[in-house]
Write a protein that holds these residues in place. Structure first.
Motif, short mmCIF file in Angstrom:
data_model
loop_
_atom_site.label_atom_id
_atom_site.label_comp_id
_atom_site.label_asym_id
_atom_site.label_seq_id
_atom_site.Cartn_x
_atom_site.Cartn_y
_atom_site.Cartn_z
N ASP A 37 35.37 39.45 48.79
CA ASP A 37 33.97 39.37 48.40
C ASP A 37 33.70 38.14 47.54
O ASP A 37 32.61 37.57 47.59
N ARG A 38 34.69 37.71 46.79
CA ARG A 38 34.54 36.51 45.96
C ARG A 38 34.77 35.23 46.76
O ARG A 38 34.67 34.13 46.23
N GLY A 39 35.10 35.36 48.07
CA GLY A 39 35.28 34.19 48.93
C GLY A 39 36.69 33.66 48.93
O GLY A 39 36.91 32.50 49.30
N ARG A 40 37.66 34.47 48.54
CA ARG A 40 39.06 34.03 48.49
C ARG A 40 39.92 34.88 49.41
O ARG A 40 39.64 36.04 49.67
N SER A 41 41.03 34.30 49.83
CA SER A 41 42.00 35.03 50.62
C SER A 41 42.72 36.06 49.73
O SER A 41 42.82 35.89 48.51
N GLY A 42 43.23 37.10 50.35
CA GLY A 42 44.00 38.10 49.61
C GLY A 42 45.27 37.52 49.01
O GLY A 42 45.80 38.05 48.03
N TRP A 43 45.77 36.42 49.58
CA TRP A 43 46.97 35.78 49.05
C TRP A 43 46.74 35.21 47.66
O TRP A 43 47.69 34.93 46.93
N PHE A 44 45.49 35.03 47.28
CA PHE A 44 45.18 34.51 45.94
C PHE A 44 45.66 35.48 44.86
O PHE A 44 45.91 35.08 43.73
N TYR A 45 45.78 36.76 45.22
CA TYR A 45 46.29 37.77 44.28
C TYR A 45 47.69 37.41 43.81
O TYR A 45 48.06 37.69 42.67
N LEU A 46 48.46 36.76 44.68
CA LEU A 46 49.82 36.34 44.32
C LEU A 46 49.80 35.35 43.16
O LEU A 46 50.71 35.36 42.32
N VAL A 47 48.77 34.52 43.08
CA VAL A 47 48.64 33.58 41.96
C VAL A 47 48.55 34.35 40.64
O VAL A 47 49.24 34.01 39.66
N TYR A 48 47.71 35.39 40.61
CA TYR A 48 47.59 36.20 39.39
C TYR A 48 48.90 36.89 39.05
O TYR A 48 49.29 36.96 37.89
N VAL A 49 49.59 37.41 40.05
CA VAL A 49 50.85 38.12 39.81
C VAL A 49 51.89 37.16 39.22
O VAL A 49 52.57 37.49 38.24
N VAL A 50 52.00 35.97 39.79
CA VAL A 50 52.98 34.99 39.30
C VAL A 50 52.61 34.54 37.88
O VAL A 50 53.48 34.46 37.01
N LEU A 51 51.34 34.27 37.63
CA LEU A 51 50.93 33.84 36.29
C LEU A 51 51.16 34.94 35.26
O LEU A 51 51.41 34.64 34.09
N ASN A 52 51.08 36.19 35.66
CA ASN A 52 51.32 37.29 34.73
C ASN A 52 52.78 37.46 34.38
O ASN A 52 53.12 38.22 33.48
N MET A 53 53.67 36.77 35.05
CA MET A 53 55.09 36.83 34.73
C MET A 53 55.50 35.77 33.71
O MET A 53 56.63 35.80 33.22
N ILE A 54 54.62 34.84 33.41
CA ILE A 54 54.93 33.76 32.48
C ILE A 54 54.47 34.16 31.09
O ILE A 54 53.29 34.44 30.88
N PRO A 55 55.40 34.19 30.13
CA PRO A 55 55.01 34.57 28.76
C PRO A 55 53.93 33.63 28.21
O PRO A 55 53.93 32.43 28.49
N PHE A 56 53.04 34.18 27.44
CA PHE A 56 51.92 33.50 26.79
C PHE A 56 50.81 33.10 27.77
O PHE A 56 49.67 32.98 27.38
N VAL A 57 51.15 32.85 29.02
CA VAL A 57 50.15 32.54 30.03
C VAL A 57 49.58 33.85 30.57
O VAL A 57 48.42 33.89 31.00
N ASN A 58 50.39 34.91 30.51
CA ASN A 58 49.97 36.19 31.10
C ASN A 58 48.71 36.75 30.45
O ASN A 58 47.90 37.38 31.12
N PHE A 59 48.50 36.51 29.17
CA PHE A 59 47.29 37.00 28.52
C PHE A 59 46.05 36.31 29.08
O PHE A 59 45.06 36.95 29.42
N ILE A 60 46.13 35.00 29.23
CA ILE A 60 44.99 34.23 29.76
C ILE A 60 44.76 34.58 31.22
O ILE A 60 43.62 34.75 31.66
#
Length: 159
Positions: free
Chosen positions: A76-99
Motif C-alpha cells: 500500500d505504501r508503494g514498496r515491495s515486500g522485500w523492503f521488510y528485510l531492510v527493517y529486519v536487518v537494521l533492527n539487528m544492528i545495536p543503536f541503529v535498531n531504535f531508529i
C-alpha cells in the motif's frame, strides 16, 4: 480480510488491527491459559511444557498474520515486500535498531498509502490516483454568437 495472503494492499487501520488484536490474543493465550495450567498441575514439568507449547503456537500464529499484514501494508505504501528485510536487518544492528524501529512504526502505522491503484492492486480506500482526470469536473458550453466554447460552472472535487 485476507489473514494469510501476501497479495494486495492493507490500510493503516487493518495493519494496526492485526497487530494490536494479534498481540493481545497471543498474550491472552500465553498468560491467560498458561498460568492457570501451572497452578492446576502444581508446577509439574508437563504443565510447563504445555504452557510453552501454547505460547509458541500463539506467537507463531501472530507472527504469520502480522508478517502478511506488513507485506500488504508495504504494498500500500508503494514498496515491495522485500523492503521488510531492510527493517529486519537494521533492527539487528545495536543503536541503529531504535531508529529503524521508530521509522518502521511511523512508516507502517502513520503514513498514508499510495493514492490510486499500483502494481499490487487497487487502492483499498477507493481513491483515484492524482492527475488521473477524475479530480476536476468542468462543464463546457458553446457560445452561439462566436462559436467558441466557454467554461462555465467549474466545480472541483474536494478530494
Amino acid at each position: 480480510m485476507k489473514w494469510f495472503s501476501l497479495a494486495g494492499r492493507a490500510t493503516r487501520s487493518q495493519w494496526w488491527g492485526v497487530n494490536v488484536v494479534g498481540c493481545v490474543a497471543a498474550l491472552f493465550v500465553a498468560i491467560g491459559l498458561g498460568c492457570p495450567m501451572m497452578y492446576i498441575y502444581d508446577g509439574e514439568s508437563e504443565s510447563i511444557i504445555l504452557t510453552v507449547v501454547l505460547a509458541a503456537l500463539a506467537s507463531l500464529a501472530y507472527f504469520v498474520i502480522s508478517f502478511a499484514a506488513t507485506i500488504r501494508r508495504l504494498h500500500d505504501r508503494g514498496r515491495s515486500g522485500w523492503f521488510y528485510l531492510v527493517y529486519v536487518v537494521l533492527n539487528m544492528i545495536p543503536f541503529v535498531n531504535f531508529i529503524a524501529g521508530f521509522a518502521f512504526l511511523i512508516d507502517m502505522g502513520f503514513l498514508d498509502g499510495v493514492h490510486g491503484p499500483n502494481q499490487w492492486g487497487e487502492d483499498p480506500k477507493g481513491r483515484a490516483a492524482p492527475g488521473s482526470g477524475k479530480d476536476v469536473v468542468i462543464n463546457v458550453t458553446q457560445n452561439n454568437s462566436s462559436g467558441v466554447g466557454v467554461a462555465s460552472g467549474a466545480r472541483f472535487c474536494s478530494q
